[in-house]
Design a protein around this motif. Structure first.
Motif, PDB file in Angstrom:
ATOM      1  N   SER A  24       0.846  -1.196   0.000  1.00 45.07           N
ATOM      2  CA  SER A  24       0.000   0.000   0.000  1.00 45.07           C
ATOM      3  C   SER A  24       0.878   1.242   0.000  1.00 45.07           C
ATOM      4  O   SER A  24       2.066   1.184   0.328  1.00 45.07           O
ATOM      5  CB  SER A  24      -0.929   0.023   1.223  1.00 45.07           C
ATOM      6  OG  SER A  24      -0.184   0.196   2.413  1.00 45.07           O
ATOM      7  N   ASN A  25       0.263   2.364  -0.347  1.00 45.78           N
ATOM      8  CA  ASN A  25       0.989   3.635  -0.376  1.00 45.78           C
ATOM      9  C   ASN A  25      -0.008   4.759  -0.085  1.00 45.78           C
ATOM     10  O   ASN A  25      -1.030   4.886  -0.772  1.00 45.78           O
ATOM     11  CB  ASN A  25       1.641   3.848  -1.743  1.00 45.78           C
ATOM     12  CG  ASN A  25       2.633   4.995  -1.744  1.00 45.78           C
ATOM     13  OD1 ASN A  25       2.421   6.025  -1.099  1.00 45.78           O
ATOM     14  ND2 ASN A  25       3.716   4.834  -2.495  1.00 45.78           N
ATOM     15  N   VAL A  26       0.290   5.553   0.942  1.00 44.86           N
ATOM     16  CA  VAL A  26      -0.590   6.656   1.337  1.00 44.86           C
ATOM     17  C   VAL A  26       0.042   7.972   0.925  1.00 44.86           C
ATOM     18  O   VAL A  26       1.190   8.260   1.288  1.00 44.86           O
ATOM     19  CB  VAL A  26      -0.844   6.664   2.864  1.00 44.86           C
ATOM     20  CG1 VAL A  26      -1.742   7.841   3.242  1.00 44.86           C
ATOM     21  CG2 VAL A  26      -1.469   5.352   3.301  1.00 44.86           C
ATOM     22  N   THR A  27      -0.691   8.771   0.175  1.00 46.80           N
ATOM     23  CA  THR A  27      -0.259  10.119  -0.185  1.00 46.80           C
ATOM     24  C   THR A  27      -1.109  11.099   0.603  1.00 46.80           C
ATOM     25  O   THR A  27      -2.286  11.298   0.307  1.00 46.80           O
ATOM     26  CB  THR A  27      -0.430  10.374  -1.696  1.00 46.80           C
ATOM     27  OG1 THR A  27       0.273   9.367  -2.424  1.00 46.80           O
ATOM     28  CG2 THR A  27       0.113  11.747  -2.075  1.00 46.80           C
ATOM     29  N   LEU A  28      -0.516  11.706   1.627  1.00 41.42           N
ATOM     30  CA  LEU A  28      -1.254  12.618   2.504  1.00 41.42           C
ATOM     31  C   LEU A  28      -1.010  14.061   2.093  1.00 41.42           C
ATOM     32  O   LEU A  28       0.129  14.513   2.006  1.00 41.42           O
ATOM     33  CB  LEU A  28      -0.818  12.419   3.960  1.00 41.42           C
ATOM     34  CG  LEU A  28      -1.444  13.367   4.989  1.00 41.42           C
ATOM     35  CD1 LEU A  28      -2.953  13.176   5.047  1.00 41.42           C
ATOM     36  CD2 LEU A  28      -0.822  13.152   6.362  1.00 41.42           C
ATOM     37  N   LEU A  29      -2.094  14.769   1.834  1.00 39.86           N
ATOM     38  CA  LEU A  29      -2.009  16.196   1.521  1.00 39.86           C
ATOM     39  C   LEU A  29      -2.439  16.975   2.762  1.00 39.86           C
ATOM     40  O   LEU A  29      -3.605  17.301   2.934  1.00 39.86           O
ATOM     41  CB  LEU A  29      -2.901  16.536   0.324  1.00 39.86           C
ATOM     42  CG  LEU A  29      -2.605  15.780  -0.968  1.00 39.86           C
ATOM     43  CD1 LEU A  29      -3.503  16.280  -2.091  1.00 39.86           C
ATOM     44  CD2 LEU A  29      -1.140  15.925  -1.355  1.00 39.86           C
TER      45      LEU A  29
END
Length: 222
Positions: A80-85
């Protein structure tokens, strides 16, 4: 006598109003507060953990991010990969109590059990099928779960341990809104077994009712 009663009632109401006023963060008293590094300006104002740029110097780029539609790399142990803005990615989010995240999942990829200490999460599945859930606090520690498909929405209350797992054979994608400009992240396994310096293996062995060698092995993985 009546004046004394009226004064007492007014004092009680004022005290109650004051307690309510300090029960949560105050509302913003300006349109925005674009975050800047403290060294960028000698006259910057420190607000909610960030310094504010002079509003007259704000530009569209302070409120902008591009590329969230692009798939993220999920070739890692969790898949998985989380891109947090958050406010660090979009300075214009400062003081606005909101952030956004894209989560990409490989088949059977996992966003492991974690918490956001400062934000409730509202998750929308864009593609694929996710098994999601959260655990309530003591004393019951009840697990609440649901299988979600594209278009489904699920809420993870602030501070509670939760997870998302791709139970499908194809990639999955979700978008999350969080009720904080910087919701924070505590990944349970990383925090417990990967703290720096390490938590005593004796403490963890007793807490998890494990042999000390098992705890040492788990700590080595982090």
């Amino acid at each position: 006598m009546m004046k004394g009663v009226h004064f007492l009632v007014a004092a009680v109401l004022l005290a109650l109003a004051s307690s309510f006023a300090f029960a949560s963060d105050p509302a913003s008293l300006q349109d925005f507060c674009v975050a800047i590094d403290q060294y960028d300006s000698e006259s910057a104002v420190f607000v909610n953990g960030k310094f504010c740029k002079d509003p007259k110097l704000a530009t569209a780029n302070d409120f902008f991010f591009s590329g969230l539609q692009n798939p993220r790399n999920t070739k890692n142990q969790l898949g998985s990969n989380v891109t947090l803005l958050n406010v660090d990615m979009i300075p214009g989010l400062n003081t606005l109590d909101i952030s956004l995240a894209r989560i990409d999942f490989a088949p059977y990829g996992l966003n492991p059990p974690h918490t956001h200490p400062r934000g409730t999460e509202l998750l929308l599945v864009l593609e694929g099928t996710l098994y999601v859930g959260f655990v309530t606090s003591n004393p019951d520690n009840r697990l609440i779960t649901k299988v979600l498909n594209a278009g489904d929405v699920f809420v993870f209350p602030v501070g509670l341990i939760h997870f998302q797992f791709n139970v499908g054979k194809t990639n999955a994608v979700s978008i999350s809104g969080l009720s904080s400009q910087n919701p924070g992240l505590i990944v349970i396994a990383n925090s417990v077994f990967g703290s720096n310096p390490p938590i005593s293996a004796d403490v963890l062995a007793k807490a998890f009712q494990l042999d000390k060698s098992v705890v040492t092995s788990l700590q080595a993985k982090f």
